[in-house]
Design a protein around this motif. Structure first.
Motif, PDB file in Angstrom:
ATOM      1  N   ALA A 153      51.686  -7.036  62.069  1.00 17.82           N
ATOM      2  CA  ALA A 153      51.256  -5.632  62.469  1.00 17.82           C
ATOM      3  C   ALA A 153      50.548  -4.914  61.311  1.00 17.82           C
ATOM      4  N   GLY A 154      50.353  -5.821  60.149  1.00 19.53           N
ATOM      5  CA  GLY A 154      49.541  -4.678  59.254  1.00 19.53           C
ATOM      6  C   GLY A 154      50.273  -3.989  58.379  1.00 19.53           C
ATOM      7  N   VAL A 155      51.627  -4.000  58.304  1.00 17.01           N
ATOM      8  CA  VAL A 155      52.538  -3.185  57.544  1.00 17.01           C
ATOM      9  C   VAL A 155      52.962  -3.659  56.371  1.00 17.01           C
ATOM     10  N   THR A 156      52.978  -2.988  55.240  1.00 17.44           N
ATOM     11  CA  THR A 156      53.562  -3.446  53.747  1.00 17.44           C
ATOM     12  C   THR A 156      54.806  -2.952  53.534  1.00 17.44           C
ATOM     13  N   ALA A 157      55.768  -3.793  53.118  1.00 10.68           N
ATOM     14  CA  ALA A 157      57.168  -3.052  53.269  1.00 10.68           C
ATOM     15  C   ALA A 157      57.781  -3.650  51.819  1.00 10.68           C
ATOM     16  N   ILE A 158      58.453  -2.581  51.221  1.00  8.85           N
ATOM     17  CA  ILE A 158      59.063  -2.980  49.894  1.00  8.85           C
ATOM     18  C   ILE A 158      60.645  -2.867  50.100  1.00  8.85           C
ATOM     19  N   GLN A 159      61.479  -3.411  49.370  1.00  8.28           N
ATOM     20  CA  GLN A 159      62.790  -3.584  49.663  1.00  8.28           C
ATOM     21  C   GLN A 159      63.819  -3.091  48.263  1.00  8.28           C
ATOM     22  N   ARG A 160      64.974  -2.844  48.369  1.00 16.58           N
ATOM     23  CA  ARG A 160      65.677  -2.480  47.226  1.00 16.58           C
ATOM     24  C   ARG A 160      65.249  -1.476  46.165  1.00 16.58           C
ATOM     25  N   VAL A 161      64.764  -0.449  47.009  1.00 16.17           N
ATOM     26  CA  VAL A 161      64.169   0.545  45.974  1.00 16.17           C
ATOM     27  C   VAL A 161      65.263   1.313  45.644  1.00 16.17           C
ATOM     28  N   ASP A 162      65.437   1.751  44.392  1.00 18.16           N
ATOM     29  CA  ASP A 162      66.527   2.694  43.857  1.00 18.16           C
ATOM     30  C   ASP A 162      66.335   3.993  44.226  1.00 18.16           C
ATOM     31  N   ASP A 163      67.574   4.969  43.857  1.00 19.40           N
ATOM     32  CA  ASP A 163      67.395   6.151  44.117  1.00 19.40           C
ATOM     33  C   ASP A 163      66.448   7.022  43.531  1.00 19.40           C
ATOM     34  N   ASP A 164      66.196   6.674  42.499  1.00 16.92           N
ATOM     35  CA  ASP A 164      65.336   7.589  41.421  1.00 16.92           C
ATOM     36  C   ASP A 164      63.835   7.409  42.180  1.00 16.92           C
TER      37      ASP A 164
END
Length: 517
Positions: A287-298
């Motif tokens: 779908a042309g979407v870039t996703a990143i995971q496990r992003v911390d609160d800061d």
């Protein structure tokens, strides 16, 4: 008061203060800390050193917490705070040993602090006289390379000026330390996230992309579990493979529907505090979407500040109103991929600093953070004071002159307060390879002759007028905060007369007879 109890309680505190004092300045010494489990840490970072100490003495714990809180609040000056606190405690302990009551010492210290604050204001110069880059360079003790100091100071000044003009604070300038050549330090407008995309197949550049920030795992919706509202649950009995396959296909179609709705809203970049399930990675990439995971609160807070997006639970809640926009690029830095998110919503900067080894990385990162904090502090009231211990010597002279005008027993405490201020320029002189006391005497002579900007230039290994040539200056507000905090902490520690166990108040714990002091 039991003098033995006081000495026992403050012995570790003064020892820690002495150790931290030698870490002051660009030539501050390293400390090798060996923890009980065998972990070895070599550092010139005051914060890291205090964190690694395995001391359970309550007085030392109080000192460590005060230094940590000070750095968290002001961003710099923790080393000066600990050094000055130790000098004030040592002077006060000498007076107490001579019979001066802690209350009288505390009263004298308070009177001396009033004189010190007044002299500090008298020594202040306009920031425009030296410029913000001089403030950054003075605070940048993590490197002695002139080219690196100039480059990093310029980057810090540019970032802080832009953020400050927009009404932002220190939280909008993030310092990231990594191993590499010190000349490779780079300033990025936006947020640098050290998390690569969830899939290699995802787009590497998304200009003007809609940004969705999520708090949960990106996955197909599950039948037989809590609904989106969380108010009701459904349970399904599955008996055959065909039924199981049909449910799986329904869940995938439902995810495609949710993803399509997000795409229609303009979503092209997703950052989530949870994970991205492998079974939806291909769908997102297609779908042309870039996703990143496990992003911390800061990092998530910086993304919110940078893009203007709102954090929502899942893709189902993504709407044009909850999204921001940004230019998203996947780049390679120091041999690893990172995601760079840049937006015009609010100025946010990431300063990626390089140092050759892990120990140097920690010290350099803390030093750059201190430079960022110093420039913010200087811009707050646009006044600075001469650095290199010059302002401490000016204050010492004013305080000692004030002591001669006092008739009470507090005169001794006022004079001791002034003498304690010389600990900072003496520590700078020693770390620069000079004779500590000889350096202090030279400064006293210069200040007596009216040269109030005479201080220690550690990099040159000499005493000079620190406002001439390459200025060495400190923010006025930060110096005032150090004086206030050190006086409060030293008088608080001085008034301790016993260490008590919360579960045992027997006389064996060293409780002093009579009313508390």
């Amino acid at each position: 008061m039991h003098s033995d109890a006081r000495e026992a309680l403050l012995a570790d505190v003064t020892r820690v203060c002495d150790l931290v004092g030698t870490m002051l300045g660009p030539f501050g010494t390293n400390k090798l800390v060996v923890e009980p489990g065998g972990r070895v840490t070599t550092t010139s970072s005051t914060s890291l050193f205090l964190d690694r100490l395995n001391l359970d003495d309550p007085a030392t714990t109080l000192l460590r917490r005060a230094a940590s809180d000070f750095r968290e609040t002001h961003g710099d000056g923790a080393t000066s705070l600990v050094l000055l606190t130790g000098a004030l405690l040592r002077a006060a302990d000498d007076l107490a040993a001579q019979g001066l009551h802690p209350t009288a010492i505390a009263r004298g210290y308070r009177e001396a602090l009033d004189v010190a604050r007044a002299e500090l204001d008298a020594q202040a110069r306009p920031l425009s006289l030296v410029g913000s880059e001089a403030v950054a360079e003075s605070a940048l003790t993590g490197t002695r390379n002139p080219a690196t100091r100039a480059r990093v100071s310029e980057a810090v000044t540019n970032a802080v000026a832009d953020v400050s003009a927009a009404g932002g604070g220190r939280e909008s300038v993030h310092v990231l330390g990594r191993i590499g050549g010190t000349g490779d330090t780079e300033l990025f407008r936006g947020v640098v996230v050290e998390t690569p995309p969830a899939s290699e197949a995802m787009p590497r550049h998304l200009p003007d992309a809609g940004v969705a920030l999520l708090s949960s795992t990106v996955d197909v919706p599950k039948l037989g579990s809590a609904t989106e509202s969380g108010k009701t649950t459904r349970s399904l009995d599955v008996d055959t493979f065909e039924e199981r396959a049909a449910i799986g296909e329904y869940e995938r179609e439902e995810f495609r529907r949710l993803l399509g709705s997000a795409l229609d809203a303009g979503c092209r970049f997703v950052a989530t505090e949870g994970g991205v399930n492998e079974r939806v990675e291909a769908l997102l990439a297609e779908a042309g979407v870039t996703a990143i995971q496990r992003v911390d609160d800061d990092v998530m807070r910086r993304l919110v500040r940078c893009t203007g997006s709102q954090v929502v639970p899942s893709l189902a809640e993504v709407t044009p109103e909850t999204m921001g926009t940004a230019d998203v690029r996947v780049e390679r830095l120091a041999g690893r991929e990172f995601v760079h998110v840049d937006a015009d919503h609010s100025p946010v900067y990431s300063l990626v600093c390089r140092a050759p080894d892990p120990r140097a990385v920690s010290a350099f990162e803390e030093s750059v953070e201190g430079a960022v904090a110093a420039v913010f502090a200087a811009l707050a009231d646009e006044r600075v004071v001469p650095g290199g211990g010059a302002v401490e010597m000016a204050i010492e002279r004013a305080v000692r002159d004030a002591a001669t005008q006092h008739d009470g027993v507090e005169q001794l405490a006022i004079e001791a307060f002034g003498e304690a201020l010389a600990a900072l320029p003496r520590a700078l002189a020693v770390s620069a390879g000079l004779d500590g006391w000889a350096g202090v005497i030279r400064l006293r002579v210069a200040h007596t002759e009216g040269r109030s900007a005479f201080g220690v230039d550690s990099l040159r290994g000499e005493t000079r007028d620190v406002l001439d040539g390459e200025p060495i200056v400190d923010p006025l507000g930060l110096k005032r905060a150090v004086l206030d905090a050190a006086t409060d902490l030293s008088t608080q520690l001085l008034r301790i007369d016993a260490r008590l166990s919360a579960s045992d108040l027997s006389d064996d714990d060293g409780v002093a007879d009579g009313p508390p002091v």
